[in-house]
Design an enzyme around this catalytic site. Sequence first.
Site, mmCIF file in Angstrom:
data_model
loop_
_atom_site.group_PDB
_atom_site.id
_atom_site.type_symbol
_atom_site.label_atom_id
_atom_site.label_comp_id
_atom_site.label_asym_id
_atom_site.label_seq_id
_atom_site.Cartn_x
_atom_site.Cartn_y
_atom_site.Cartn_z
ATOM 1 N N ASP A 374 0.821 -1.217 0.000
ATOM 2 C CA ASP A 374 0.000 0.000 0.000
ATOM 3 C C ASP A 374 0.860 1.275 0.000
ATOM 4 O OD1 ASP A 374 -2.047 1.748 0.371
ATOM 5 O OD2 ASP A 374 -2.797 0.841 2.222
ATOM 6 N N ASP A 487 -6.434 -6.436 -2.010
ATOM 7 C CA ASP A 487 -6.821 -6.242 -0.612
ATOM 8 C C ASP A 487 -8.258 -5.721 -0.518
ATOM 9 O OD1 ASP A 487 -6.506 -6.082 2.134
ATOM 10 O OD2 ASP A 487 -4.720 -4.820 2.069
ATOM 11 N N GLY A 538 -5.755 -9.142 5.925
ATOM 12 C CA GLY A 538 -5.350 -10.501 6.306
ATOM 13 C C GLY A 538 -6.345 -11.484 5.707
ATOM 14 N N ASP A 557 -3.241 -10.796 9.089
ATOM 15 C CA ASP A 557 -2.291 -9.716 9.379
ATOM 16 C C ASP A 557 -1.495 -10.031 10.633
ATOM 17 O OD1 ASP A 557 -2.711 -8.087 7.250
ATOM 18 O OD2 ASP A 557 -4.100 -6.735 8.244
HETATM 19 C C1 DGJ Z 1 -4.179 -5.019 5.057
HETATM 20 C C2 DGJ Z 1 -3.299 -6.144 4.604
HETATM 21 O O1 DGJ Z 1 -3.694 -7.334 5.179
HETATM 22 C C3 DGJ Z 1 -1.855 -5.794 4.916
HETATM 23 O O2 DGJ Z 1 -1.025 -6.866 4.601
HETATM 24 C C4 DGJ Z 1 -1.481 -4.561 4.153
HETATM 25 O O3 DGJ Z 1 -1.520 -4.840 2.784
HETATM 26 C C5 DGJ Z 1 -2.420 -3.427 4.504
HETATM 27 N N1 DGJ Z 1 -3.800 -3.811 4.370
HETATM 28 C C6 DGJ Z 1 -2.158 -2.229 3.643
HETATM 29 O O4 DGJ Z 1 -3.071 -1.237 3.828
#
Ligand code: DGJ
Length: 740
Positions: A374, A487, A538, A557
């Site tokens: 991100d 995501d 996640g 996550d």
């Molecule tokens: C949630 C994801 O699960 C993380 O690994 C990461 O990509 C963040 N979002 C970024 O905003």
Amino acid sequence: MANANISFDDKQNVFHLSNRQISYLIQIEEGGLLSHLYFGKKITKYHGSRHYPRLDRGFSPNLAGEPHQTDRSYSKDTLLQEYGGYNTGDFRQAAIKIQGANGAQASDFRFQSFKIVNGKPHLDRLPQAYVLSEDEAKTLIINLVDSTLNAQVSLYYTIYNDRPVVARSTKITNLSQQSINIEKIASMQLDLPASDLEIISLPGAHVRERQMERQIVRQGVTEFSSHRGTSSHHMNPFVVLVTPNTTENEGEAVGVQLVYSGNHQFTIERDYVEQTRVLSGINEDGFDWQLNADDDFQTPEALLVYSDEGLNGMSQAYHHLLRERVARGKYQYAERPIVINNWEATYFDFNAEKIQEILDEASPLGIEMFVLDDGWFGKRDDDDSSLGDWFEYATKLQSGGGLVGLSDKVHEKGMKFGLWFEPEMISKNSDLYRQHPDYILGMPNRDLTPSRDQYVLDFSRPEVVDNIFQQVVNILDNVKIDYIKWDMNRHLTEVYSAALSPERQGEVGHRYMLGVYDLADRLTKRYPDILFEGCSGGGGRFDAGMLYFFPQSWTSDNTDPVERLKIQYGTTLSYPVSSMTAHVSASPNHQTGRQTSLAMRGDVATAGVFGYELNLAKLSLEEKSEIKDQVTFYKQHRSLIQYGNFYRIKSPFKNNETAWEFISEDKTEVLLFNYRVLSTAQPVFTVTKMSHLKSDGIYVDQRTDEHYSGDELMSIGLYNTPIKQADFTSAVRYFKWQAE
Ligand code: DGJ
């Protein structure tokens, strides 16, 4: 060899679906009710042992319409059925609820006709299990009709050769001249006779996904569901029914997996005579689909698995089915690259120099892919802006030549390059919102509920999906990209579409999912060489629906190895290891603050699709050398870990210790992973008993050269020694089989 078979015995009025492992039996009962007889271990021939007993029971009404109304011993309220109606004499949870044009809320579907076809019909616009050739499965389609509504329900049952699986779905067709409203339509119903049952579900939360819970099925209704617009971290769309004595390797288990990524509903109802009804499908809450004359509606698919070899037996069937007949594309069986992701190393605070530093460290360690997470688009320096603006943040990576320059550098190092997107979202602070405020999912005259300072795009509208598709294409056509992380970081509220009429607002949730599937379908078809990884904060959308498009998903996550033991253990109940990504992150862990050894972190993450998510430049020389060893270990065993047979041995939900094993198809290679969470004084000498090995021949521990027979490893087991007096320890053993 084709061994799936479907027969109809017209004397008993019984359908029998069978293969070498399982049987599923359905009977057309008096009055055209479709009754459920049996789902379980293969029956060679059925002779009527499950004919439903007749008994006059108070307050369980009888069948309407001549000649049945006089028979007081026959009631829909107790009969085990295949697809129960509403408000017409069965007081249990209904599979289908319809409101007719006159406002009447009732449904009563009776047998009309059936068809048996080779293969498996394709379900339009939905993810599903598929066949590679017509002779690997057979499908029974049973048509039921409600003559008052003039609507037809078609129940689909597919049985595969050599898999203990029945795939089920439902289609409704409005044959009348008026619109009707579908208020609920289950994908499947399974009614079971009275017996002691327990149910295992996978509840959780963000950073605590898929925690296995087991409970007794008691009288009343128990529901496992999501109302969040996605399958969610909070309740995975999967349950297992077990007998009280079922363990990992023994006893019966029936799994129900919904191939769907939106709001789902599993209801388990134990009725007043202790029979159990299981229903699964789109959540009826908020769902209301207007079905016009001649239109039809197809439900998502549910995958049922029967095992009499415990939970591991059931998981094996799902792992093979999901990997071989749900996942698709170039990476379905390909070894997945070892990743370094910059998220936990830099969060939003990166520039070309910081990324270069990570790259310079990664490639000598043998890491194979760099993923820029991100923060590379719009003007994104925090999580409160730019979602929807999928163009490069011009100044952020400028000194390194922007995204193109970065991609070139990564490729020059012999690595692959991956990029993060969050296609379904919009920030109010974005060009997209300024240009198209109506693209947001939201209700007129009602404030929108914020979450992570972001909002959801109205993917029920094709033009919104087209806009995002075009923006993503502009990036992918101009930058060489090998991988995408897709995501999704909030749930749906104020579900309403500016493009739909008031009476169609109950369709928005499902139409949103169809929009997501459409975008995933178009992108994966246009870029077949790109590896896609699903993610939703996640593992918030870790389901078989997304797996149809994306062969792997970010599991959680939470990268703390102790908490990951439970998350990964629970995930493998249904999902194959090839779909479950796992990274080594920094210590202290960013989610829990726990300090753990690099060894334990590596031993947990290498039991999945492996990678790193930390600042490599901050590590000591010793740590880098340990990472090099982990990478070498993973490359050596990658195919066994990603595509071998995975069995759970000791559960972290019950023990201080966890164990699992990977066994090659021919059983000649085995990896055994043991973990211990807390250390104790006066340590107990615990034993790990392996399973599913060959009994003949010898397994040789490749590190110590110790020899053991397979039955010795399975029945006697190995002491978990040497014991390290420390918290958070682990050990991995690698065995090769040889003839004696
Ligand atoms: C949630 C994801 O699960 C993380 O690994 C990461 O990509 C963040 N979002 C970024 O905003």
